[in-house]
Scaffold this active site. Structure first.
Site, mmCIF file in Angstrom:
data_model
loop_
_atom_site.group_PDB
_atom_site.id
_atom_site.type_symbol
_atom_site.label_atom_id
_atom_site.label_comp_id
_atom_site.label_asym_id
_atom_site.label_seq_id
_atom_site.Cartn_x
_atom_site.Cartn_y
_atom_site.Cartn_z
ATOM 1 N N ARG A 43 -12.611 -2.972 16.955
ATOM 2 C CA ARG A 43 -13.811 -3.721 17.392
ATOM 3 C C ARG A 43 -13.871 -3.921 18.903
ATOM 4 O O ARG A 43 -14.924 -4.180 19.458
ATOM 5 C CB ARG A 43 -13.794 -5.121 16.759
ATOM 6 C CG ARG A 43 -14.125 -5.137 15.299
ATOM 7 C CD ARG A 43 -14.149 -6.572 14.835
ATOM 8 N NE ARG A 43 -15.450 -7.170 15.138
ATOM 9 C CZ ARG A 43 -16.337 -7.485 14.216
ATOM 10 N NH1 ARG A 43 -16.070 -7.309 12.946
ATOM 11 N NH2 ARG A 43 -17.495 -8.014 14.540
ATOM 12 N N LYS A 142 -0.097 0.609 2.234
ATOM 13 C CA LYS A 142 0.157 -0.474 1.313
ATOM 14 C C LYS A 142 -0.050 -1.812 2.017
ATOM 15 O O LYS A 142 0.054 -1.836 3.249
ATOM 16 C CB LYS A 142 1.566 -0.379 0.736
ATOM 17 C CG LYS A 142 2.684 -0.666 1.771
ATOM 18 C CD LYS A 142 3.998 -0.872 1.141
ATOM 19 C CE LYS A 142 4.402 -2.307 1.060
ATOM 20 N NZ LYS A 142 4.782 -2.947 2.329
ATOM 21 N N HIS A 172 6.100 4.367 3.036
ATOM 22 C CA HIS A 172 6.852 5.064 4.091
ATOM 23 C C HIS A 172 8.302 5.340 3.689
ATOM 24 O O HIS A 172 8.961 6.180 4.286
ATOM 25 C CB HIS A 172 6.743 4.331 5.438
ATOM 26 C CG HIS A 172 7.621 3.137 5.570
ATOM 27 N ND1 HIS A 172 7.291 1.910 5.067
ATOM 28 C CD2 HIS A 172 8.832 2.975 6.158
ATOM 29 C CE1 HIS A 172 8.252 1.045 5.341
ATOM 30 N NE2 HIS A 172 9.201 1.658 6.007
ATOM 31 N N LYS A 176 11.367 8.767 4.410
ATOM 32 C CA LYS A 176 12.701 8.634 5.035
ATOM 33 C C LYS A 176 13.543 9.858 4.681
ATOM 34 O O LYS A 176 13.576 10.268 3.521
ATOM 35 C CB LYS A 176 13.391 7.362 4.548
ATOM 36 C CG LYS A 176 12.761 6.097 5.122
ATOM 37 C CD LYS A 176 13.599 4.880 4.809
ATOM 38 C CE LYS A 176 12.868 3.609 5.194
ATOM 39 N NZ LYS A 176 13.050 3.196 6.578
ATOM 40 N N ASP A 229 5.654 -6.944 -1.456
ATOM 41 C CA ASP A 229 5.892 -6.266 -0.180
ATOM 42 C C ASP A 229 6.930 -5.148 -0.322
ATOM 43 O O ASP A 229 6.824 -4.120 0.334
ATOM 44 C CB ASP A 229 6.381 -7.303 0.848
ATOM 45 C CG ASP A 229 6.404 -6.776 2.271
ATOM 46 O OD1 ASP A 229 5.458 -6.060 2.636
ATOM 47 O OD2 ASP A 229 7.359 -7.082 3.012
ATOM 48 N N HIS A 234 8.411 0.146 -2.419
ATOM 49 C CA HIS A 234 9.600 0.846 -1.909
ATOM 50 C C HIS A 234 10.746 0.892 -2.934
ATOM 51 O O HIS A 234 11.304 1.949 -3.200
ATOM 52 C CB HIS A 234 10.134 0.170 -0.642
ATOM 53 C CG HIS A 234 9.107 0.033 0.446
ATOM 54 N ND1 HIS A 234 8.141 0.959 0.686
ATOM 55 C CD2 HIS A 234 8.901 -0.954 1.365
ATOM 56 C CE1 HIS A 234 7.393 0.579 1.716
ATOM 57 N NE2 HIS A 234 7.834 -0.582 2.133
ATOM 58 N N LYS A 334 14.593 -10.814 3.020
ATOM 59 C CA LYS A 334 14.563 -10.984 4.472
ATOM 60 C C LYS A 334 15.633 -12.001 4.861
ATOM 61 O O LYS A 334 16.048 -12.821 4.044
ATOM 62 C CB LYS A 334 13.185 -11.481 4.904
ATOM 63 C CG LYS A 334 12.103 -10.431 4.637
ATOM 64 C CD LYS A 334 11.017 -10.459 5.674
ATOM 65 C CE LYS A 334 9.954 -9.427 5.412
ATOM 66 N NZ LYS A 334 10.235 -8.106 5.997
HETATM 67 C C1 BG6 Z 1 7.293 -2.716 5.043
HETATM 68 C C2 BG6 Z 1 7.240 -4.175 4.719
HETATM 69 O O1 BG6 Z 1 6.585 -1.972 4.085
HETATM 70 O O2 BG6 Z 1 8.647 -2.284 5.064
HETATM 71 C C3 BG6 Z 1 8.042 -4.969 5.716
HETATM 72 O O3 BG6 Z 1 5.894 -4.617 4.726
HETATM 73 C C4 BG6 Z 1 9.449 -4.437 5.829
HETATM 74 O O4 BG6 Z 1 8.072 -6.352 5.362
HETATM 75 C C5 BG6 Z 1 9.432 -2.936 6.051
HETATM 76 O O5 BG6 Z 1 10.083 -5.080 6.906
HETATM 77 C C6 BG6 Z 1 10.831 -2.360 5.954
HETATM 78 O O6 BG6 Z 1 10.797 -1.029 6.373
HETATM 79 P P1 BG6 Z 1 12.085 -0.351 6.994
HETATM 80 O O7 BG6 Z 1 11.680 1.080 7.161
HETATM 81 O O8 BG6 Z 1 12.356 -1.061 8.286
HETATM 82 O O9 BG6 Z 1 13.178 -0.553 6.005
#
Ligand code: BG6
Length: 484
Positions: A43, A142, A172, A176, A229, A234, A334
């Site tokens: 924006r 996501k 993602h 990896k 999350d 993941h 976390k």
């Molecule tokens: C993200 C989450 O998808 O993955 C984050 O939203 C998290 O909360 C992150 O920190 C972790 O990714 P990586 O590649 O650092 O393990």
């Protein structure tokens, strides 16, 4: 091959921290097709030059293997453009269409790195402006929805505008290198297949731990929590990679069909398993790497009575012939004691012991994802120094460090995924039915928590989470890797 990559949310955190550095690395390694344009969309009122300057400033803060020189950045910056758009306004999409039609690139990628609430609008408006032709791909970050119903609603509306093979849903973790090596280990070698089953494997543990807290994402995280999350995407994708049957070939749908079967085979929850085999936690104040850190409830943007979980541990099973009865444990959180993602495959003990009480946790294969990327095989051997105790065994380790073997500057997760999108390769992206099954698995847990007023269990920042997670696994006679 020419391409146009449009980044919606072009001034957002993901673009600064992950996408631009990944695109730059691909550019630097010569893998990004040279005839490309990267068009940031947001924006803000910015010129191309101002956008390029912002990116150069951000590059000072991110971890690039080597700082770009002025000359190198200038060459990259030639690809960068900016378009101001109001994503609710059709006129904005017409302006985008004009910009794209003018050049008519071979491939057009729309990367929607915005708040998920905008996904539907963006897709509808792109279609209305005629920007959903077969050479256009759409990338969705996501979280795709908040639960099964909202995930379905998003998928349905995206599918009104784009066909499934134009839709790239990012997880993602699939980009990896370690995850690709896990598949290569399983399906590129015959060695593991006979062992990869209930007769030989006692349990499998998936750990994704982070030292970081919620950082600046407080309000987002508080609506999301660790289950949505990390587990729904993941961790379950890792579970699929470890548990799936060999696909018939390496094509995207062959792989995705097998992952889907795993998700469909996950054991249904019961009131008993929900209360005994899932642990939720929330970090309290503590110390991480010698530094005192606040608890979750004291973080910016978090309500003081929040019950959002920052830690999850759970036990599940894949109910099929290969895995029946083998516990799969998932643990993520976390503000834990370390940044560590690994999968531990624990083999059954020898059926009959002929050595004197060996000490140590062996018979296990560890697939390290981060910070190290590699494989460790833990075995017993007879230590040469044991002159007196001929029969004594010592634990030893075969250690394959992929960074050392292949060099640390390998293609990163976002770099790999962005190149795959540009080239139209879907293997490492998630199909809608996989996503729906994953939601179906986590939804009963989320419902159970909503009704359970006890809330998450507190754990000190810098620890390995609530003790209930250790108690859960100990009930099966096992322990987490760091407890051995
Ligand atoms: C993200 C989450 O998808 O993955 C984050 O939203 C998290 O909360 C992150 O920190 C972790 O990714 P990586 O590649 O650092 O393990």
């Amino acid at each position: 091959m020419s391409f146009d990559l449009v980044l919606f949310g072009g001034t957002g955190d993901l673009v600064w921290r992950k996408l631009m550095p990944a695109l730059f690395q691909a550019f630097r390694h010569g893998t990004l097709p040279a005839e490309g344009r990267i068009i940031g969309v947001a924006r803000d009122e910015l010129s191309d030059t101002q956008y390029r300057d912002l990116i150069r400033q951000r590059f000072e803060k991110v971890d690039l293997a080597k700082r770009p020189s002025e000359e190198e950045f200038a060459r990259f910056a030639d690809m960068l453009h900016y378009l101001r758009m109001d994503l609710s306004q059709p006129a904005s999409y017409e302006a985008l269409a004009e910009l794209l039609t003018h050049r008519n690139a071979d491939n057009v990628v729309m990367y929607v790195a915005t708040a998920p609430s905008l996904f539907t609008t963006v897709c509808e408006q792109l279609a209305a402006a005629g920007m959903n032709k077969p050479h256009v791909k759409i990338v969705l970050e996501k979280p795709l929805g908040h639960d099964l119903a909202s995930n379905r609603a998003i998928n349905e509306s995206v599918r009104q505008a784009f066909s499934e093979n134009q839709i790239f849903r990012i997880d993602h973790y699939l980009g990896k290198p370690a995850v690709q090596n896990l598949l290569a280990m399983r399906f590129g070698n015959a060695l593991f297949e006979p062992l990869w089953r209930r007769e030989t494997i006692a349990n499998i543990q998936i750990t994704i731990s982070e030292e970081l807290g919620v950082e600046k994402r407080g309000p987002f995280y508080d609506r999301t929590g660790a289950m949505r999350d990390m587990v729904q995407n993941h961790a379950l994708q890792l579970l699929c990679a470890i548990g799936m049957e060999p696909p018939i070939n390496s094509h995207a749908d062959a792989i995705r069909d097998e992952k889907l079967k795993v998700l469909r085979s996950l054991k249904a929850w019961t009131p008993t398993t929900l209360s005994q085999q899932v642990v939720r936690g929330q970090y309290a104040a503590g110390t991480v790497e010698g530094v005192a850190v606040p608890g979750y409830l004291q973080e910016a943007g978090i309500p003081e009575d929040s019950t959002t979980e920052t830690f999850v541990a759970l036990r599940t099973e894949i109910a099929n012939w290969r895995w029946a009865g083998v516990p799969f444990y998932i643990r993520t959180g976390k503000r834990l004691a370390g940044r560590d993602a690994h999968i531990e495959v624990n083999f059954r003990p020898t059926p009959h012991e002929i050595y004197q009480s060996p000490q140590g946790k062996v018979n296990r294969l560890i697939i390290n994802l981060q910070p190290k990327d590699g494989l460790e095989l833990h075995l017993f051997a007879q230590g040469a120094s044991n002159r007196r105790q001929q029969q004594a065994l010592s634990p030893v380790q075969l250690d394959l460090d992929f960074d050392k073997r292949f060099g640390a500057d390998r293609v990163g997760a976002y770099e790999r995924l962005l190149l795959d999108v540009i080239h139209g390769r879907l293997n490492l992206f998630v199909r809608s039915d996989e996503q729906e099954e994953a939601w179906r698995f986590v939804e009963p847990i989320l419902e159970h928590w909503k009704a359970d007023t006890t809330g998450p269990r507190p754990y000190a920042a810098g620890s390995w989470g609530p003790s209930a997670a250790s108690a859960m696994i100990a009930r099966d006679g096992y322990c987490w890797s760091e407890e051995s």
